[in-house]
Design a protein around this motif. Structure first.
Motif, PDB file in Angstrom:
ATOM      1  N   CYS A   1       0.560  -1.036  -0.045  1.00 40.88           N
ATOM      2  CA  CYS A   1      -0.123  -0.051  -0.006  1.00 40.88           C
ATOM      3  C   CYS A   1       0.819   1.184  -0.087  1.00 40.88           C
ATOM      4  O   CYS A   1       2.265   1.274   0.196  1.00 40.88           O
TER       5      CYS A   1
ATOM      6  N   ASP B   1      -1.669   5.412   3.262  1.00 40.32           N
ATOM      7  CA  ASP B   1      -2.685   4.451   3.409  1.00 40.32           C
ATOM      8  C   ASP B   1      -1.985   3.584   4.606  1.00 40.32           C
ATOM      9  O   ASP B   1      -2.787   3.403   5.809  1.00 40.32           O
TER      10      ASP B   1
ATOM     11  N   TYR C   1      -3.895   2.882   8.287  1.00 36.36           N
ATOM     12  CA  TYR C   1      -4.084   1.907   8.930  1.00 36.36           C
ATOM     13  C   TYR C   1      -3.587   1.911  10.612  1.00 36.36           C
ATOM     14  O   TYR C   1      -4.030   1.367  11.380  1.00 36.36           O
TER      15      TYR C   1
ATOM     16  N   ASN D   1      -5.389   4.233  13.014  1.00 36.19           N
ATOM     17  CA  ASN D   1      -6.698   3.603  13.407  1.00 36.19           C
ATOM     18  C   ASN D   1      -6.590   2.280  14.222  1.00 36.19           C
ATOM     19  O   ASN D   1      -7.798   1.468  14.117  1.00 36.19           O
TER      20      ASN D   1
ATOM     21  N   TRP E   1      -5.154  -0.754  13.208  1.00 38.26           N
ATOM     22  CA  TRP E   1      -5.217  -2.092  12.634  1.00 38.26           C
ATOM     23  C   TRP E   1      -3.926  -2.787  12.664  1.00 38.26           C
ATOM     24  O   TRP E   1      -3.871  -3.856  11.863  1.00 38.26           O
TER      25      TRP E   1
ATOM     26  N   GLY F   1      -9.570  -7.518   8.926  1.00 39.88           N
ATOM     27  CA  GLY F   1     -10.612  -6.466   8.957  1.00 39.88           C
ATOM     28  C   GLY F   1     -10.296  -5.071   8.596  1.00 39.88           C
ATOM     29  O   GLY F   1     -11.236  -4.066   8.594  1.00 39.88           O
ATOM     30  N   ALA F   2      -8.935  -4.737   8.389  1.00 44.22           N
ATOM     31  CA  ALA F   2      -8.616  -3.398   8.243  1.00 44.22           C
ATOM     32  C   ALA F   2      -9.374  -2.689   7.148  1.00 44.22           C
ATOM     33  O   ALA F   2      -9.521  -3.222   6.019  1.00 44.22           O
ATOM     34  N   ARG F   3      -9.737  -1.335   7.494  1.00 51.10           N
ATOM     35  CA  ARG F   3     -10.298  -0.495   6.426  1.00 51.10           C
ATOM     36  C   ARG F   3      -9.837   0.822   6.468  1.00 51.10           C
ATOM     37  O   ARG F   3      -9.303   1.506   7.487  1.00 51.10           O
ATOM     38  N   LEU F   4      -9.654   1.348   5.338  1.00 51.48           N
ATOM     39  CA  LEU F   4      -9.199   2.728   5.149  1.00 51.48           C
ATOM     40  C   LEU F   4     -10.452   3.780   5.383  1.00 51.48           C
ATOM     41  O   LEU F   4     -11.304   3.900   4.752  1.00 51.48           O
ATOM     42  N   GLU F   5     -10.246   4.338   6.712  1.00 56.93           N
ATOM     43  CA  GLU F   5     -11.350   5.320   6.929  1.00 56.93           C
ATOM     44  C   GLU F   5     -10.714   6.616   7.715  1.00 56.93           C
ATOM     45  O   GLU F   5      -9.605   6.475   7.922  1.00 56.93           O
TER      46      GLU F   5
END
Length: 245
Positions: free
Chosen positions: A17, A21, A25, A28, A30, A55-59
């Motif tokens: 990534c 990004d 991660y 947050n 992750w 379950g990592a998400r970019l948020e």
């Protein structure tokens, strides 16, 4: 021994990534280093095991707002015994419905809002979010608060009517509010712009002594209930995304 590198660099290398990004991660929560969550992208790593949660998400990295059930004896805004000290990962309410994952950064630079007497209990707000600060500070007098007030004594004739409208505080006439009996010793009061010891003074004007005060709600946000009842004193929950005062 290899040269240390920033955790964000290692994550970007390992998981294909971008550096931006990777930082998202990490911030947050992750990413773990040898099984421990690390939220600092600049954390140095060498040979440690770096893992990215499945379950990592970019948020977005959102600021936290925390809703605490303040016990009696703690200072809400300032004082020697701050209620803010009760907010730790260990005191999160087990029935918190928000779905927000606790992160270390959620416990830094929390600003307490909306005063509450030291001996009173109930809902108080601590936030990192400037939007919440503005809402509760600049529009505070327009937001209704609901209290449960335990009283003793004999109410004066027409006392309930006067509590709803007809009393004065600090030389000014009070606007109408909503007061009703919950039972023979508890009043439920929904009121805007309450100040200092105003609730105690209002009750005294109609012959009642206040035994205890508990704030149940600020605007549209209640203290919260779960399968075992209301959130207990000394515990907290997150303000869920989309919930507004």
């Amino acid at each position: 021994m290899p040269e240390p590198m920033r955790l964000a660099h290692r994550v970007a290398q390992l998981f294909g990534c971008s550096r931006d990004d990777a930082e998202h991660y990490i911030r947050n929560g992750w990413v773990t280093v040898d099984g421990v969550v690390v939220e600092a992208p600049q954390h140095p790593v060498t040979v440690e095991l770096v893992e990215l949660h499945g379950g990592a998400r970019l948020e977005p990295v959102e600021p936290a707002t925390i809703l605490l059930h303040k016990p009696a004896g703690f200072d809400a805004i300032s004082g020697a015994n701050p209620a803010a000290a009760l907010v730790t990962p260990e005191t999160q309410w087990a029935d918190d419905p928000s779905g927000i994952r606790p992160l270390q950064r959620h416990f830094h630079r929390l600003t307490p809002l909306v005063s509450l007497d030291a001996e009173a209990t109930g809902l108080m707000v601590l936030t990192q979010d400037g939007r919440v600060w503005r809402r509760l500070s600049e529009d505070g007098d327009e937001i209704e608060h609901e209290y449960l007030v335990e009283v003793s004594g004999e109410i004066a004739p027409y006392g309930l009517r006067k509590l709803n409208h007809g009393l004065h505080y600090n030389g000014r006439a009070l606007p109408p509010c909503k007061v009703s009996w919950q039972n023979e010793i508890r009043l439920r009061i929904a009121i805007k712009g309450v100040q200092g010891d105003q609730l105690r003074d209002m009750c005294a004007q109609v012959g009642l002594d206040v035994v205890a005060i508990r704030r149940l709600r600020i605007g549209k946000v209640p203290i919260g209930k779960g399968p075992d009842g209301a959130m207990p004193p000394g515990q907290w929950r997150y303000l869920p995304v989309g919930e507004r005062f």
